[in-house]
Design a protein around this motif. Structure first.
Motif, short mmCIF file in Angstrom:
data_model
loop_
_atom_site.label_atom_id
_atom_site.label_comp_id
_atom_site.label_asym_id
_atom_site.label_seq_id
_atom_site.Cartn_x
_atom_site.Cartn_y
_atom_site.Cartn_z
N ARG A 98 0.58 -1.12 0.05
CA ARG A 98 -0.01 0.08 -0.19
C ARG A 98 0.92 1.19 0.00
NH1 ARG A 98 -5.08 -1.55 3.67
NH2 ARG A 98 -6.06 -3.05 2.30
N LYS A 99 2.00 1.20 0.79
CA LYS A 99 2.94 2.45 0.64
C LYS A 99 3.57 2.64 -0.71
CE LYS A 99 6.65 3.90 3.61
NZ LYS A 99 7.75 3.41 4.67
N GLU A 100 3.72 1.68 -1.31
CA GLU A 100 4.27 1.72 -2.74
C GLU A 100 3.26 2.29 -3.78
OE1 GLU A 100 5.84 -1.92 -4.01
OE2 GLU A 100 7.31 -2.24 -2.61
N THR A 101 2.02 1.86 -3.46
CA THR A 101 0.93 2.38 -4.35
C THR A 101 0.69 3.95 -4.15
OG1 THR A 101 0.08 0.26 -4.05
CG2 THR A 101 -1.69 2.04 -4.74
N ILE A 102 0.84 4.21 -2.78
CA ILE A 102 0.64 5.61 -2.24
C ILE A 102 1.63 6.40 -2.92
CG2 ILE A 102 0.53 7.17 -0.44
CD1 ILE A 102 -1.04 5.08 1.01
N GLU A 103 2.79 5.98 -2.85
CA GLU A 103 3.86 6.71 -3.52
C GLU A 103 3.85 6.86 -4.84
OE1 GLU A 103 6.50 8.65 -1.99
OE2 GLU A 103 5.33 7.98 0.08
N SER A 104 3.28 6.00 -5.60
CA SER A 104 3.15 5.88 -7.09
C SER A 104 2.02 6.83 -7.55
CB SER A 104 2.69 4.40 -7.50
OG SER A 104 2.47 4.48 -8.96
N MET A 105 0.92 6.84 -6.80
CA MET A 105 -0.17 7.94 -7.08
C MET A 105 0.35 9.31 -6.59
SD MET A 105 -3.45 5.54 -5.25
CE MET A 105 -4.61 5.16 -6.46
N LYS A 106 0.88 9.53 -5.66
CA LYS A 106 1.53 10.89 -5.30
C LYS A 106 2.56 11.41 -6.67
CE LYS A 106 1.90 10.65 -0.28
NZ LYS A 106 2.78 11.00 0.78
N LYS A 107 3.28 10.49 -6.99
CA LYS A 107 4.04 10.86 -8.34
C LYS A 107 2.95 11.14 -9.68
CE LYS A 107 8.21 8.26 -7.13
NZ LYS A 107 9.03 7.11 -7.56
N GLU A 108 2.04 10.36 -9.46
CA GLU A 108 1.17 10.28 -10.84
C GLU A 108 0.33 11.85 -10.69
OE1 GLU A 108 -0.87 9.89 -14.26
OE2 GLU A 108 0.87 8.77 -13.45
N ILE A 109 0.01 12.14 -9.46
CA ILE A 109 -0.89 13.28 -8.97
C ILE A 109 0.27 14.54 -9.28
CG2 ILE A 109 -1.67 14.77 -7.19
CD1 ILE A 109 -2.66 11.96 -5.91
N LEU A 110 1.28 14.48 -8.84
CA LEU A 110 2.32 15.57 -9.19
C LEU A 110 2.49 15.89 -10.78
CD1 LEU A 110 4.08 17.64 -7.81
CD2 LEU A 110 5.94 15.65 -7.89
N HIS A 111 2.56 14.80 -11.32
CA HIS A 111 2.80 14.76 -12.95
C HIS A 111 1.60 15.38 -13.51
CE1 HIS A 111 3.72 13.52 -17.03
NE2 HIS A 111 2.89 13.04 -17.06
N LEU A 112 0.36 14.88 -13.00
CA LEU A 112 -0.89 15.57 -13.61
C LEU A 112 -1.10 16.93 -13.25
CD1 LEU A 112 -3.37 12.67 -12.95
CD2 LEU A 112 -2.37 13.40 -15.18
N GLU A 113 -0.81 17.46 -12.06
CA GLU A 113 -0.60 18.90 -11.78
C GLU A 113 0.32 19.68 -12.38
OE1 GLU A 113 -0.08 18.46 -7.56
OE2 GLU A 113 -1.82 18.44 -6.95
N GLU A 114 1.33 18.95 -12.67
CA GLU A 114 2.48 19.95 -13.51
C GLU A 114 1.60 20.02 -15.16
OE1 GLU A 114 5.84 17.50 -13.57
OE2 GLU A 114 6.58 18.31 -11.58
#
Length: 119
Positions: A98-114
């Motif tokens: 779950r921690k890995e999934t959250i980190e992956s989602m955070k990266k995806e959110i950051l990418h989408l925000e950019e």
């Protein structure tokens, strides 16, 4: 009568149940054990395995070979500890995944925000 059949009878007596109830508990057809006891014939190994699975407090050595005590000592404590260990390992693995999934989602959110900020 074979030792195993005698021990199965003794197990049923010790549990306060009849052979028919024991057959039901292990999922055997009515008469599988009682016929074997009456005719002093062999039973399939799968029924012995089912007995061991459904009545873990009884010693396998006693059931099969009539050796040692009927009731296993400390089986509940060791079984409980092994279950706790398995569960804690599973929880640790789940938490890591779950921690890995959250980190992956955070990266995806950051990418989408950019991407949004670029527009």
């Amino acid at each position: 009568m074979s030792n195993i059949l005698e021990n199965i009878k003794q197990l049923a007596i010790n549990e306060g149940i009849g052979i028919t109830k024991l057959e039901q508990t292990i999922g055997a057809s009515k008469g599988v054990l009682s016929r074997a006891i009456a005719k002093n014939s062999d039973i399939q190994a799968k029924w012995i395995l089912k007995i061991v699975e459904n009545y873990p407090q009884y010693s396998c050595e006693w059931l099969i070979k009539s050796e040692g005590p009927m009731i296993r000592k400390n089986n509940l404590t060791s079984d409980f500890n092994s279950i706790l260990t398995e569960q804690s390992i599973n929880y640790k693995e789940l938490a890591e995944a779950r921690k890995e999934t959250i980190e992956s989602m955070k990266k995806e959110i950051l990418h989408l925000e950019e991407k949004i900020a670029e527009k």
